[in-house]
Design an enzyme around this catalytic site. Structure first.
Site, PDB file in Angstrom:
ATOM      1  N   GLU A 195       0.822  -1.207   0.000  1.00  0.00           N
ATOM      2  CA  GLU A 195       0.000   0.000   0.000  1.00  0.00           C
ATOM      3  C   GLU A 195       0.857   1.259   0.000  1.00  0.00           C
ATOM      4  OE1 GLU A 195      -3.239   0.547   2.682  1.00  0.00           O
ATOM      5  OE2 GLU A 195      -3.751  -1.593   2.731  1.00  0.00           O
ATOM      6  N   SER A 261       4.649 -19.948  -1.438  1.00  0.00           N
ATOM      7  CA  SER A 261       4.596 -21.407  -1.257  1.00  0.00           C
ATOM      8  C   SER A 261       4.024 -22.045  -2.501  1.00  0.00           C
ATOM      9  CB  SER A 261       3.723 -21.803  -0.052  1.00  0.00           C
ATOM     10  OG  SER A 261       4.170 -21.223   1.140  1.00  0.00           O
ATOM     11  N   ASP A 333      -6.036  -9.785   1.300  1.00  0.00           N
ATOM     12  CA  ASP A 333      -5.742  -8.422   1.743  1.00  0.00           C
ATOM     13  C   ASP A 333      -6.272  -8.248   3.164  1.00  0.00           C
ATOM     14  OD1 ASP A 333      -5.140  -5.793   2.043  1.00  0.00           O
ATOM     15  OD2 ASP A 333      -6.360  -5.065   0.384  1.00  0.00           O
ATOM     16  N   ASP A 336      -5.045  -2.917   6.189  1.00  0.00           N
ATOM     17  CA  ASP A 336      -5.384  -1.623   5.601  1.00  0.00           C
ATOM     18  C   ASP A 336      -4.732  -0.518   6.417  1.00  0.00           C
ATOM     19  OD1 ASP A 336      -6.826  -2.466   3.455  1.00  0.00           O
ATOM     20  OD2 ASP A 336      -8.777  -1.781   4.175  1.00  0.00           O
TER      21      ASP A 336
END
Length: 820
Positions: A195, A261, A333, A336
């Site tokens: 971000e 991974s 996600d 934030d």
């Protein structure tokens, strides 16, 4: 003269003798902490006799009448082999490294105190069920039994490293294990860094440039976003990128290092032997010893074998007799960043949708070795903790009169993730495993792949933040924290998590690639960990009608770069076979030789070949030339080649070829010009750093795996004992991933990859295999410090059997634990 010579000789011999005695003295005390695996111990806290059988690879097979006895045995074994590693991880989670290491870890401690992991871990003890609390308590007692044994029997303080620091070792507590779960969440989380980088890049190149340099996965539509400058007009654009003060014991992953991974599974009809197959190789930063520790637990519900992390009583990846499980980073996600507006009249308050409110504050003291204690004030908003501008470069995008805060699923005091892992080990079917993990696992989010005798399935597990449709940045850049629609709207129901079960193809897998096309706000992520490896994996899976354990191993060890095969024809298309042969010894001749070698190359990133080094140096230099004039110092943050960006530029998608023109020059450069210039500069760099004979180059010399001791690895002399170096194949975008450092002066050093590999065949479960990248012991003087590392480097494995007699047949020791 003769007398002087005789005295000098005597002094020299005396110094040699003193040095030898000193080394013998050091060796004696250091070797005292080597555990005796063939011993009986009477210990406190144990209910029944428990047996630890260590096979010839030093994998402990732990047998006890109850689950608590077995967890006690695991804690004892972890402490015997990895006590120093466990201690450092605990101190990291607590924010108490500076008590040992002084000011060099103060910044790390400050950040971990602000995350408040240990307080959250302590609170989350209350939400664990009785069985989990009993397991945590038994495990802690096992660790403490070994610490007490070390103290009572003067066993070299438990590890050589403790001779350099105060000898006191705090006893283990159940909350310590829960704190390490959160620490692993930090090491696997990269969205905050992404971000901030997106916001910084937006300030310089706007929305159109952002779509090129940080593109979405090309199979999905690009969502329109406001420029960061439109949200915060007062943010300066002429920021300077400061070099990190230190990487010493810093658990915060740099970009591209936030976990990766591979896992794939096959149904019986796609298996030659008629049973399900499962392969898994989780990727983390390399260390010595590895983060992983192999173990077998004989629980009342059945035997379990796989990889643990010292400090936690759970087999994170592995198999039982009926069920196998694997994990990959989902790249959900789950973070934030918010920009919070301070009250101009009272900086102790911040703006919320309901007006100004005071921060929740608490003071904490960090004790610093050889320095004065440092007192910091922790501040929390309704969105999460306030993160200082010195961390994550947040200060560069935070306007004056504002601070940054973080919402993150790992910052939960109701975290039952470890409880989920303990219950997963008891599952008797894939359905049971999926059910318990989807209901109780919180963070860090993972893709869980499970198989039983006839089922294969994959599901995203972990808390899924719910975002408003009108979120200004959709969670892709820091957003104003005082606007209600930017805030999390709770969590999505677990039923919304993407999942797949018994696909028609009979095969499923994940390489951190995008796994859902659901649109925002019910999406999973805009930033995925892989857009490249998945193409090679699909080809290998589709290339066989049926698979075997060995074909899954071949895929795990595959070093062919799909990226090299796709980028080279684009970048070199106008350079190959053009022009007349250049005179020998000229840069043009050297360029032609390099181009010919690359034209004949199949994209295999083999350690013995020169072409991988030429290709990698070329692409790295090319990207830097494309972005340097637009991004300036920020280009240093783009440490790894962005393949989709290079492809957009050379295919001129949405006019992306404009990146090829250097703004500061009067001429208009074409992409072919940039490719040629970048290749010449890359070859010059190779000549200066690796030698001038291109055909004599070896990728493995540049792509050396660095398994470094986190504390002793930088010390003269000791570094040669504690650090493990290996020439390796693979690269950033191969299935056998060996992620490069991206940092000068050795940008292609292999620093991040599969510290564990396992392949499980449920047609014959005891033919399953696994390995870790170093050895089981964390003691540099142990023969088990690096004995598995050479097998790992060569692509070999050790048996992963639950047969107790097989473990006993070649045991290096049998430890008996008896109640005191």
């Amino acid at each position: 003269m003769r007398s002087v010579f005789q005295w000098l000789l005597r002094l020299f011999m005396g110094a040699v003798v003193i040095a030898a005695l000193g080394l013998a003295f050091v060796y004696y005390f250091a070797s005292r902490s080597l555990p005796d695996y063939n011993a009986d111990y009477s210990v406190d806290g144990l209910s029944n006799d428990t047996e630890i059988v260590r096979d010839n690879a030093n994998v402990p097979h732990i047998f006890g009448p109850t689950a608590e006895d077995v967890y006690f045995g695991l804690g004892f074994a972890h402490a015997q082999d990895r006590l120093w590693q466990m201690t450092v991880m605990r101190r990291t989670a607590q924010g108490r490294l500076s008590e040992l290491f002084g000011e060099r870890t103060l910044k790390v401690d400050e950040l971990l105190r602000r995350f408040d992991f240990y307080t959250l871990a302590t609170k989350s003890l209350s939400v664990q069920d009785d069985e989990t609390r009993a397991a945590l308590d038994a495990y802690a007692k096992g660790v403490n039994a070994w610490i007490k044994t070390v103290n009572d029997e003067a066993l070299g303080r438990g590890a050589p490293e403790f001779f350099l620091f105060p000898p006191e070792i705090a006893y283990w507590r159940p909350a310590d294990s829960l704190a390490i779960v959160k620490l692993m969440g930090l090491q696997l989380s990269g969205h905050l860094s992404e971000e901030v980088l997106r916001a910084q890049t937006s300030l310089l190149v706007g929305e159109e440039g952002l779509k090129d340099i940080l593109p979405d996965d090309p199979s999905d539509a690009v969502a329109a976003l406001p420029d960061f400058a439109a949200l915060f007009p007062s943010t300066p654009k002429n920021f300077k990128i400061a070099k990190a003060e230190t990487d010493f014991l810093n658990p915060v992953p740099t970009r591209r290092m936030a976990g990766a991974s591979n896992s794939w599974a096959a149904m019986p009809q796609r298996s030659a032997a008629g049973g399900t197959l499962l392969a898994n190789d989780p990727h983390l930063g390399f260390t010595a010893p590895a983060i992983w520790y192999l173990a077998r637990l004989e629980l009342p519900t059945g035997g379990i074998i796989g990889a643990t992390i010292p400090g936690m009583p759970v087999v994170l990846v592995g198999r039982g007799q009926q069920v196998g499980w694997a994990i990959t980073s989902s790249h959900l996600d789950d973070q934030d960043a918010f920009i919070e507006k301070l009250n101009p009249s009272n900086p102790k308050e911040y703006l919320t949708p309901d007006g100004y409110k005071p921060f929740e504050t608490r003071r904490t003291i960090i004790n610093v070795k050889d320095g004065s204690p440092v007192t910091i004030t922790l501040r929390w908003t309704e969105n999460g903790p306030v993160i200082p501008g010195s961390q994550y470069d947040l200060g560069l995008i935070t306007p004056k009169g504002h601070v940054a805060s973080l919402a993150w699923t790992t910052l939960s005091a109701q975290d039952t993730s470890l409880m989920a892992g303990l219950k997963l080990m008891q599952a008797q079917s894939a359905e049971q495993a999926l059910d318990v993990m989807s209901r109780t696992f919180v963070a860090p989010s993972q893709n869980l792949t499970v198989v039983d005798n006839d089922t294969i399935a994959m599901r995203v597990i972990g808390a899924l933040p719910k975002r408003h449709q009108d979120h200004q940045t959709q969670g892709r850049m820091p957003a104003p924290g005082w606007i209600a629609t930017n805030r999390w709207q709770g969590m999505l129901p677990t039923s919304d998590a993407p999942s797949v079960r018994n696909p028609n193809s009979g095969i499923l897998g994940n390489t951190n690639n995008k796994m859902t096309d659901r649109p925002y706000p019910n999406h999973i992520s805009f930033s995925w960990g892989d857009t490249q490896r998945v193409h090679r994996w699909k080809g290998l899976m589709q290339g066989r009608e049926v698979h075997t354990r060995d074909s899954f191993i071949e895929a795990q060890l595959d070093t062919v770069s799909y990226t090299a095969r796709s980028l080279l024809p684009l970048v070199a298309g106008e350079l190959w076979y053009t022009g007349e042969a250049a005179p020998e010894g000229t840069p043009e001749a050297r360029r032609q030789q390099a181009l010919k070698m690359l034209a004949d190359w199949n994209g295999e990133m083999n350690e013995h070949l020169p072409e991988p080094l030429i290709y990698s140096a070329w692409m790295r230099r090319l990207q830097d030339k494309l972005i340097r004039d637009d991004l300036g110092p920020l280009a240093d943050k783009y440490t790894h080649v962005e393949p989709v960006f290079i492809e957009r530029v050379f295919r001129d998608i949405s006019g992306a070829s404009r990146w090829c023109d250097i703004k500061q020059s009067t001429a208009k450069e074409t992409c072919s010009d940039m490719a040629r210039i970048a290749l010449d500069e890359a070859l010059l760099w190779i000549d200066q750093t690796h030698g001038g004979n291109l055909e004599a180059l070896h990728w493995g010399d540049a792509h050396e795996a660095h398994h470094d001791h986190a504390v002793l690895g930088d010390l003269p002399l000791l570094r040669n004992i504690v650090n493990i170096r290996q020439s390796t194949s693979g690269g950033d975008n191969t299935l056998m991933r060996g992620l490069t450092s991206g940092e000068d002066p050795a940008p292609f050093t292999n620093v991040h990859g599969a510290g564990y590999r396992g392949v499980y065949d449920f047609a014959d479960p005891d033919s399953s295999v696994f390995v870790i990248s170093t050895g089981q012991s964390g003691h540099p003087l142990s023969r088990h410090y690096d004995d598995l590392g050479e097998l790992w480097r060569r692509g070999e494995y050790i048996p992963m059997s639950l047969d107790p007699e097989l473990a006993r047949a070649a045991a290096v020791g049998i430890t008996m634990l008896r109640p005191n």
